[in-house]
Design a protein around this motif. Structure first.
Motif, short mmCIF file in Angstrom:
data_model
loop_
_atom_site.label_atom_id
_atom_site.label_comp_id
_atom_site.label_asym_id
_atom_site.label_seq_id
_atom_site.Cartn_x
_atom_site.Cartn_y
_atom_site.Cartn_z
N LEU A 74 0.85 -1.20 0.00
CA LEU A 74 0.00 0.00 0.00
C LEU A 74 0.89 1.25 0.00
N LEU A 75 1.91 1.24 0.86
CA LEU A 75 2.85 2.37 0.95
C LEU A 75 4.26 1.81 0.95
N SER A 76 5.07 2.28 0.03
CA SER A 76 6.45 1.77 -0.06
C SER A 76 7.31 2.44 1.01
N GLU A 77 8.46 1.83 1.24
CA GLU A 77 9.42 2.39 2.19
C GLU A 77 9.80 3.82 1.78
N GLU A 78 10.00 4.00 0.49
CA GLU A 78 10.38 5.31 -0.02
C GLU A 78 9.30 6.37 0.28
N GLN A 79 8.05 6.01 0.04
CA GLN A 79 6.94 6.93 0.33
C GLN A 79 6.89 7.27 1.81
N ILE A 80 7.06 6.25 2.65
CA ILE A 80 6.98 6.44 4.10
C ILE A 80 8.11 7.37 4.58
N LEU A 81 9.32 7.10 4.12
CA LEU A 81 10.46 7.90 4.59
C LEU A 81 10.37 9.34 4.09
N LYS A 82 9.87 9.51 2.89
CA LYS A 82 9.71 10.87 2.35
C LYS A 82 8.71 11.66 3.19
N ARG A 83 7.64 11.00 3.56
CA ARG A 83 6.62 11.66 4.39
C ARG A 83 7.18 11.98 5.77
N LEU A 84 8.00 11.08 6.31
CA LEU A 84 8.59 11.35 7.63
C LEU A 84 9.58 12.51 7.56
N ASP A 85 10.26 12.67 6.43
CA ASP A 85 11.12 13.86 6.21
C ASP A 85 10.28 15.12 6.37
N GLU A 86 9.10 15.11 5.74
CA GLU A 86 8.24 16.29 5.76
C GLU A 86 7.71 16.58 7.17
N ILE A 87 7.29 15.52 7.85
CA ILE A 87 6.77 15.70 9.22
C ILE A 87 7.87 16.21 10.15
N ALA A 88 9.07 15.64 10.02
CA ALA A 88 10.18 16.08 10.87
C ALA A 88 10.51 17.55 10.59
N ALA A 89 10.45 17.94 9.33
CA ALA A 89 10.73 19.34 8.97
C ALA A 89 9.71 20.27 9.63
N GLN A 90 8.47 19.82 9.63
CA GLN A 90 7.40 20.59 10.26
C GLN A 90 7.65 20.72 11.77
N ILE A 91 8.04 19.64 12.40
CA ILE A 91 8.33 19.64 13.85
C ILE A 91 9.54 20.54 14.14
N ASN A 92 10.58 20.44 13.32
CA ASN A 92 11.77 21.27 13.51
C ASN A 92 11.42 22.76 13.47
N LYS A 93 10.50 23.10 12.59
CA LYS A 93 10.10 24.49 12.44
C LYS A 93 9.22 24.93 13.61
N GLU A 94 8.25 24.09 13.93
CA GLU A 94 7.30 24.44 14.99
C GLU A 94 7.94 24.60 16.36
N PHE A 95 8.97 23.78 16.63
CA PHE A 95 9.59 23.79 17.96
C PHE A 95 10.98 24.41 17.94
N GLU A 96 11.26 25.21 16.95
CA GLU A 96 12.57 25.82 16.82
C GLU A 96 13.02 26.46 18.13
N GLY A 97 14.26 26.19 18.54
CA GLY A 97 14.79 26.77 19.77
C GLY A 97 14.39 26.01 21.02
N GLU A 98 13.58 24.93 20.84
CA GLU A 98 13.14 24.15 22.00
C GLU A 98 13.56 22.69 21.83
N SER A 99 13.17 21.86 22.78
CA SER A 99 13.44 20.44 22.62
C SER A 99 12.11 19.68 22.58
N VAL A 100 12.15 18.47 22.05
CA VAL A 100 10.92 17.66 22.00
C VAL A 100 11.15 16.30 22.65
N HIS A 101 10.07 15.79 23.22
CA HIS A 101 10.11 14.51 23.92
C HIS A 101 9.17 13.55 23.18
N LEU A 102 9.74 12.56 22.54
CA LEU A 102 8.91 11.62 21.77
C LEU A 102 8.43 10.49 22.66
#
Ligand code: IMP
Ligand code: MG
Length: 176
Positions: free
Chosen positions: A12-40
């Motif tokens: 349904l979703l290839s590894e490539e599709q999944i990793l590309k989407r995670l790149d985008e989500i991480a970029a969004q998180i990096n921007k939203e929490f700039e200057g702070e830290s995050v706890h996963l």
């Protein structure tokens, strides 16, 4: 569901599709929490795979913790009652918490969990899921980061199991 073997599984979703989407989500998180830290907060066991990939893509200071819950139901349907099998090791008070899930189906597990975690007074409480099955929702859950919305089918791989198997498939697949 009919017998599941590797050759009855469709991608349904290839590894490539999944990793590309995670790149985008991480970029969004990096921007939203700039200057702070995050706890996963990784919800065991299915989310282990994406939590690692997400953590590697976040450029802010990252800490991680793990929680295991069971939803009392059978293996394909959630009952709505949630039991904590393993709680977090650390306090989340005052922290930027991002709960990482593999899939949101009825939403019952997450709704319960988010309510529980919000009482522990995190600074922010966000929710990230690799997969979302909106057609199956029974309880409203506010999801901040969604990998993919998928139709109502039982999926396996990339952390998702069928009777504890197939978590290690490097793609998300389904059985027709
Ligand atoms: P919910 O409480 O109904 O949202 O249930 C979510 C949990 O059900 C997930 O964390 C999975 O463990 C499991 N689940 C729901 N749908 C699937 C699926 O398609 N494949 C594998 N596990 C699933
Ligand atoms: Mg499961």
């Amino acid at each position: 569901m009919k017998e599941v073997t590797k050759d009855t599984i469709k991608v349904l979703l290839s590894e490539e599709q999944i990793l590309k989407r995670l790149d985008e989500i991480a970029a969004q998180i990096n921007k939203e929490f700039e200057g702070e830290s995050v706890h996963l907060v990784c919800i065991l066991k299915g989310s282990v795979f994406i939590t690692c990939e997400l953590a590697r893509r976040i450029t802010l200071p990252v800490t991680m913790d793990f929680m295991s819950v069971s939803s009392y139901g059978n293996e394909t349907k959630s009952s709505g009652r949630v039991k904590i099998l393993k709680d977090l090791d650390e306090s989340i008070e005052g922290r930027n918490v991002i709960v990482v899930e593999d899939i949101i189906d009825s939403g019952r597990t997450l709704a319960h969990l988010l309510q529980l975690l919000s009482h522990r007074e995190p600074k922010k409480l966000k929710l990230c899921t690799l997969l979302d099955k909106p057609d199956r929702r029974e309880v409203e859950v506010n999801v901040d980061y969604i990998g993919f919305k998928i139709p109502d089918a039982f999926v396996i791989g990339y952390g998702l199991d069928y009777m504890q198997e197939f978590r290690n498939l490097p793609y998300v697949g389904y059985v027709e």
